[in-house]
Design a protein around this motif. Structure first.
Motif, PDB file in Angstrom:
ATOM      1  N   MET A 102      -8.444 -15.334  -8.188  1.00  8.62           N
ATOM      2  CA  MET A 102      -7.830 -14.316  -7.965  1.00  8.62           C
ATOM      3  C   MET A 102      -7.342 -14.017  -9.126  1.00  8.62           C
ATOM      4  N   HIS A 103      -7.222 -12.317  -9.157  1.00  9.43           N
ATOM      5  CA  HIS A 103      -6.492 -11.690 -10.538  1.00  9.43           C
ATOM      6  C   HIS A 103      -4.782 -12.370 -10.621  1.00  9.43           C
ATOM      7  N   PRO A 104      -4.484 -12.736 -11.646  1.00  4.50           N
ATOM      8  CA  PRO A 104      -2.808 -13.245 -11.701  1.00  4.50           C
ATOM      9  C   PRO A 104      -1.930 -12.221 -11.177  1.00  4.50           C
ATOM     10  N   ILE A 105      -2.392 -10.912 -11.217  1.00  2.00           N
ATOM     11  CA  ILE A 105      -1.142 -10.008 -10.697  1.00  2.00           C
ATOM     12  C   ILE A 105      -1.349 -10.019  -9.049  1.00  2.00           C
ATOM     13  N   SER A 106      -2.537 -10.154  -8.487  1.00  2.00           N
ATOM     14  CA  SER A 106      -2.605 -10.548  -6.996  1.00  2.00           C
ATOM     15  C   SER A 106      -2.153 -11.629  -6.675  1.00  2.00           C
ATOM     16  N   ILE A 107      -2.235 -12.782  -7.522  1.00  2.00           N
ATOM     17  CA  ILE A 107      -1.708 -13.964  -6.968  1.00  2.00           C
ATOM     18  C   ILE A 107      -0.184 -13.798  -6.969  1.00  2.00           C
ATOM     19  N   VAL A 108       0.522 -13.121  -7.927  1.00  2.00           N
ATOM     20  CA  VAL A 108       2.103 -12.967  -7.841  1.00  2.00           C
ATOM     21  C   VAL A 108       2.349 -12.028  -6.912  1.00  2.00           C
ATOM     22  N   ARG A 109       1.505 -10.810  -6.718  1.00  2.00           N
ATOM     23  CA  ARG A 109       1.860 -10.024  -5.759  1.00  2.00           C
ATOM     24  C   ARG A 109       1.879 -10.372  -4.437  1.00  2.00           C
ATOM     25  N   ASN A 110       0.822 -11.316  -3.887  1.00  2.00           N
ATOM     26  CA  ASN A 110       0.690 -11.993  -2.696  1.00  2.00           C
ATOM     27  C   ASN A 110       2.034 -13.002  -2.616  1.00  2.00           C
ATOM     28  N   GLU A 111       2.301 -13.727  -3.594  1.00  2.00           N
ATOM     29  CA  GLU A 111       3.713 -14.752  -3.458  1.00  2.00           C
ATOM     30  C   GLU A 111       4.691 -13.749  -3.154  1.00  2.00           C
ATOM     31  N   ILE A 112       4.979 -12.843  -3.841  1.00  2.00           N
ATOM     32  CA  ILE A 112       6.278 -11.846  -3.615  1.00  2.00           C
ATOM     33  C   ILE A 112       6.201 -11.403  -1.990  1.00  2.00           C
ATOM     34  N   ASN A 113       4.978 -10.942  -1.708  1.00  2.37           N
ATOM     35  CA  ASN A 113       5.000 -10.597  -0.301  1.00  2.37           C
ATOM     36  C   ASN A 113       5.320 -11.440   0.756  1.00  2.37           C
ATOM     37  N   ARG A 114       4.934 -12.787   0.593  1.00  2.00           N
ATOM     38  CA  ARG A 114       5.278 -13.882   1.290  1.00  2.00           C
ATOM     39  C   ARG A 114       6.649 -14.296   1.192  1.00  2.00           C
ATOM     40  N   ILE A 115       7.244 -14.426   0.135  1.00  2.00           N
ATOM     41  CA  ILE A 115       8.658 -14.649   0.063  1.00  2.00           C
ATOM     42  C   ILE A 115       9.310 -13.839   0.814  1.00  2.00           C
ATOM     43  N   PHE A 116       9.185 -12.459   0.655  1.00  2.00           N
ATOM     44  CA  PHE A 116       9.933 -11.543   1.328  1.00  2.00           C
ATOM     45  C   PHE A 116       9.592 -11.576   2.941  1.00  2.00           C
ATOM     46  N   SER A 117       8.441 -11.733   3.374  1.00  2.00           N
ATOM     47  CA  SER A 117       7.978 -11.655   4.497  1.00  2.00           C
ATOM     48  C   SER A 117       8.824 -12.743   5.480  1.00  2.00           C
ATOM     49  N   ARG A 118       9.003 -13.903   4.667  1.00  2.00           N
ATOM     50  CA  ARG A 118       9.500 -14.884   5.610  1.00  2.00           C
ATOM     51  C   ARG A 118      10.975 -14.603   5.609  1.00  2.00           C
ATOM     52  N   ILE A 119      11.607 -13.621   5.440  1.00  2.00           N
ATOM     53  CA  ILE A 119      12.843 -12.846   5.686  1.00  2.00           C
ATOM     54  C   ILE A 119      12.928 -11.521   6.123  1.00  2.00           C
ATOM     55  N   GLY A 120      11.901 -11.487   7.116  1.00  2.00           N
ATOM     56  CA  GLY A 120      11.728 -10.288   7.880  1.00  2.00           C
ATOM     57  C   GLY A 120      11.214  -8.748   7.067  1.00  2.00           C
ATOM     58  N   PHE A 121      10.900  -8.931   5.970  1.00  2.00           N
ATOM     59  CA  PHE A 121      10.548  -7.655   5.335  1.00  2.00           C
ATOM     60  C   PHE A 121       8.968  -7.594   5.703  1.00  2.00           C
ATOM     61  N   THR A 122       8.627  -6.049   6.128  1.00  2.00           N
ATOM     62  CA  THR A 122       7.201  -5.835   6.147  1.00  2.00           C
ATOM     63  C   THR A 122       6.891  -5.121   4.916  1.00  2.00           C
ATOM     64  N   VAL A 123       5.343  -4.921   4.834  1.00  2.00           N
ATOM     65  CA  VAL A 123       4.876  -4.510   3.701  1.00  2.00           C
ATOM     66  C   VAL A 123       4.437  -3.102   3.812  1.00  2.00           C
ATOM     67  N   SER A 124       4.768  -2.085   3.029  1.00  2.00           N
ATOM     68  CA  SER A 124       4.445  -0.760   3.207  1.00  2.00           C
ATOM     69  C   SER A 124       3.536  -0.419   2.105  1.00  2.00           C
ATOM     70  N   ASP A 125       2.925   0.861   2.291  1.00  2.00           N
ATOM     71  CA  ASP A 125       1.818   1.357   1.256  1.00  2.00           C
ATOM     72  C   ASP A 125       2.113   2.864   1.100  1.00  2.00           C
ATOM     73  N   GLY A 126       1.753   3.226   0.035  1.00  2.00           N
ATOM     74  CA  GLY A 126       1.812   4.853  -0.142  1.00  2.00           C
ATOM     75  C   GLY A 126       0.864   5.251  -1.317  1.00  2.00           C
ATOM     76  N   PRO A 127       0.708   6.643  -1.153  1.00  2.00           N
ATOM     77  CA  PRO A 127      -0.558   7.074  -2.417  1.00  2.00           C
ATOM     78  C   PRO A 127       0.009   7.093  -3.880  1.00  2.00           C
ATOM     79  N   GLU A 128      -1.119   6.866  -4.582  1.00  2.00           N
ATOM     80  CA  GLU A 128      -0.576   6.755  -5.902  1.00  2.00           C
ATOM     81  C   GLU A 128      -0.437   8.217  -6.580  1.00  2.00           C
ATOM     82  N   VAL A 129      -1.230   9.285  -6.215  1.00  2.00           N
ATOM     83  CA  VAL A 129      -0.640  10.529  -6.357  1.00  2.00           C
ATOM     84  C   VAL A 129       0.151  11.086  -5.628  1.00  2.00           C
ATOM     85  N   GLU A 130       1.265  11.216  -6.163  1.00  2.00           N
ATOM     86  CA  GLU A 130       2.570  11.728  -5.480  1.00  2.00           C
ATOM     87  C   GLU A 130       2.912  13.289  -5.825  1.00  2.00           C
ATOM     88  N   ASP A 131       3.754  13.807  -4.738  1.00  2.00           N
ATOM     89  CA  ASP A 131       4.169  15.041  -5.042  1.00  2.00           C
ATOM     90  C   ASP A 131       5.860  14.903  -5.626  1.00  2.00           C
TER      91      ASP A 131
END
Ligand SMILES: [Zn+2]
Length: 347
Positions: A102-131
Motif C-alpha cells: 500500500m502507498h504510505p498515503i493510502s495506509i494513513v488515509r485508511n487509518e484516519i478513516n477507521r479512527i473516525f468511523s469508530r465514533i460515527g463519522f461517515t466518509v464523503s467524496d466530491g469532485p477535484e475540479v470544483e466551482d
C-alpha cells in the motif's frame, strides 16, 4: 558350434544400443528367456564331455559381455536423465510474483478513516475540479477577499472575454468543498470526513507540493460545542500517535470557522524534550480546526440559531511524515520503489 558362439560374442561386443528401446531389444536378444543364451544353455548337455568346459567358458564370456554392456549403457542413460534434471532443478525457488504494498498515503488515509468511523463519522467524496461557489464563496471567501490569496490554485477561465472573473472552475484547494456538497443534500445532524487530493499553486520543495491530500471533517448538530471539538481531536491524536499524546490548541484564522485554532500534538519522538522534528519546542502542528462560521451554515440553508458545528482539516502527507519519520514530501509522488517497498509490512 564354437564358431557360432564366437560370432555371437563378436556381435554382442560390437553392438552399441542407443536409447532405452534399443537397449531392451539387445537385452532380450541375449539375456531374455527366449534369447541366445537360453538356447546355448539348452544345448550344453548335448555338447561332448571333453568340449563342454570350453563351451561353458565361451557361453559365460558371452553372458558377461551382454550383462556388462546392458548395465553400462543403462547407467549411462540414467545419468543423462539426471543431467536433464539439473537443467530444470525443481528445488530452485520459483519465479515468484512481487508482492505489492500500500502507498504510505493510502495506509494513513485508511487509518484516519477507521479512527473516525469508530465514533460515527461517515466518509464523503466530491469532485477535484470544483466551482467557485463550493471551493470559496460558500466557505466565506467572498470574491476579492484577501483570504483567497492563502490558497492560490489553478483556475480555468470559462469566459476569457470577461475582464474580471474569479475562476469559475478551479482545482479544489481543500476538501472543505465537499462539506458544502454534503450539506446541499443532507440535513443535520451530519458527521462526516472527506478525504481527497487537493491542489495549490506552490513551488515544489521538501515541505510543499502543487498537490497533496487532505482529510476535512465536520460535525453539525444541535448543541455541538468547542469541548466536543477538543475531545474528538484528542481522541484522534491518541489513536493515531499513541495514548500518551497530548494536544494543545492555539488561536488562528480561517475564513470558514470562528473561533479558529491550530492544533499541535506533543512530539512523539522526544516526548517533549525537544528535537529537530519539533524545532526544540516539544510540539508539532498537525491540523487546523474551529467552530463552523454561522455564515457558512446560512449559505447551506441551515439555521445557525438552532445548529452549531465544528470542522477540522489536516494534510495526510503531514501526518504520514510525522508517523513514519519521512523527511521529504516529494518522496510520496516520485514512485521510487526503494522508498515504497519500506511500507510493505504496514497494512
Ligand atoms: Zn521533538
Amino acid at each position: 558350434m564354437f564358431e557360432k558362439i564366437n560370432q555371437y560374442i563378436a556381435e554382442a561386443e560390437a553392438a552399441n544400443p542407443s536409447g532405452k528401446e534399443d537397449l531392451e531389444a539387445y537385452r532380450l536378444q541375449y539375456l531374455g528367456k527366449k534369447g541366445v543364451l537360453t538356447d546355448l544353455f539348452a544345448v550344453m548337455k548335448e555338447v561332448p564331455a571333453e568340449q563342454r568346459k570350453e563351451f561353458g567358458q565361451l557361453v559365460n564370456k558371452l553372458k558377461n559381455i551382454a550383462e556388462n554392456k546392458v548395465n553400462a549403457i543403462r547407467e549411462q542413460l540414467e545419468n543423462q536423465v539426471d543431467s536433464n534434471a539439473v537443467a530444470i532443478d525443481l528445488t530452485l525457488p520459483g519465479a515468484s510474483q512481487e508482492v505489492g504494498a500500500m502507498h504510505p498515503i493510502s495506509i494513513v488515509r485508511n487509518e484516519i478513516n477507521r479512527i473516525f468511523s469508530r465514533i460515527g463519522f461517515t466518509v464523503s467524496d466530491g469532485p477535484e475540479v470544483e466551482d467557485d461557489w463550493h471551493n470559496f464563496s460558500a466557505l466565506n471567501f467572498p470574491p476579492e477577499h484577501p483570504a483567497r490569496d492563502m490558497q492560490d490554485t489553478f483556475f480555468i477561465n470559462l469566459n476569457p472575454n470577461e475582464e474580471h472573473y474569479y475562476g469559475q472552475l478551479a482545482l479544489r484547494t481543500h476538501t472543505s468543498s465537499v462539506q458544502i456538497r454534503v450539506l446541499d443534500n443532507q440535513e443535520p445532524p451530519v458527521r462526516t470526513i472527506c478525504p481527497g487530493r487537493v491542489y495549490r499553486n506552490e513551488a515544489i520543495s521538501a515541505r510543499a507540493h502543487c498537490f497533496f491530500h487532505q482529510v476535512e471533517g465536520f460535525y453539525i448538530d444541535k448543541g455541538v460545542s468547542f469541548a466536543d471539538l477538543k475531545q474528538t481531536l484528542l481522541y484522534f491524536a491518541q489513536e493515531m500517535f499513541g495514548s500518551e499524546t497530548k494536544i494543545r490548541l492555539r488561536p488562528s484564522y480561517f475564513p470558514f470557522t470562528e473561533p479558529s485554532a491550530e492544533m499541535d500534538i506533543s512530539c512523539s519522538l522526544c516526548k517533549g524534550d525537544g528535537c529537530n522534528v519539533c524545532k526544540h519546542t516539544g510540539w508539532v502542528e498537525i491540523l487546523g480546526c474551529g467552530m463552523i462560521d454561522p455564515a457558512v451554515l446560512e449559505n447551506c440553508n441551515i439555521d445557525s440559531t438552532v445548529y452549531t458545528g465544528f470542522a477540522f482539516g489536516m494534510g495526510i502527507e503531514r501526518i504520514t511524515m510525522l508517523k513514519y519519520g519521512v523527511k521529504d514530501l516529494r518522496l510520496f509522488s516520485e514512485n521510487d520503489l526503494r522508498f515504497l517497498k519500506q511500507f510493505r509490512g504496514v497494512v
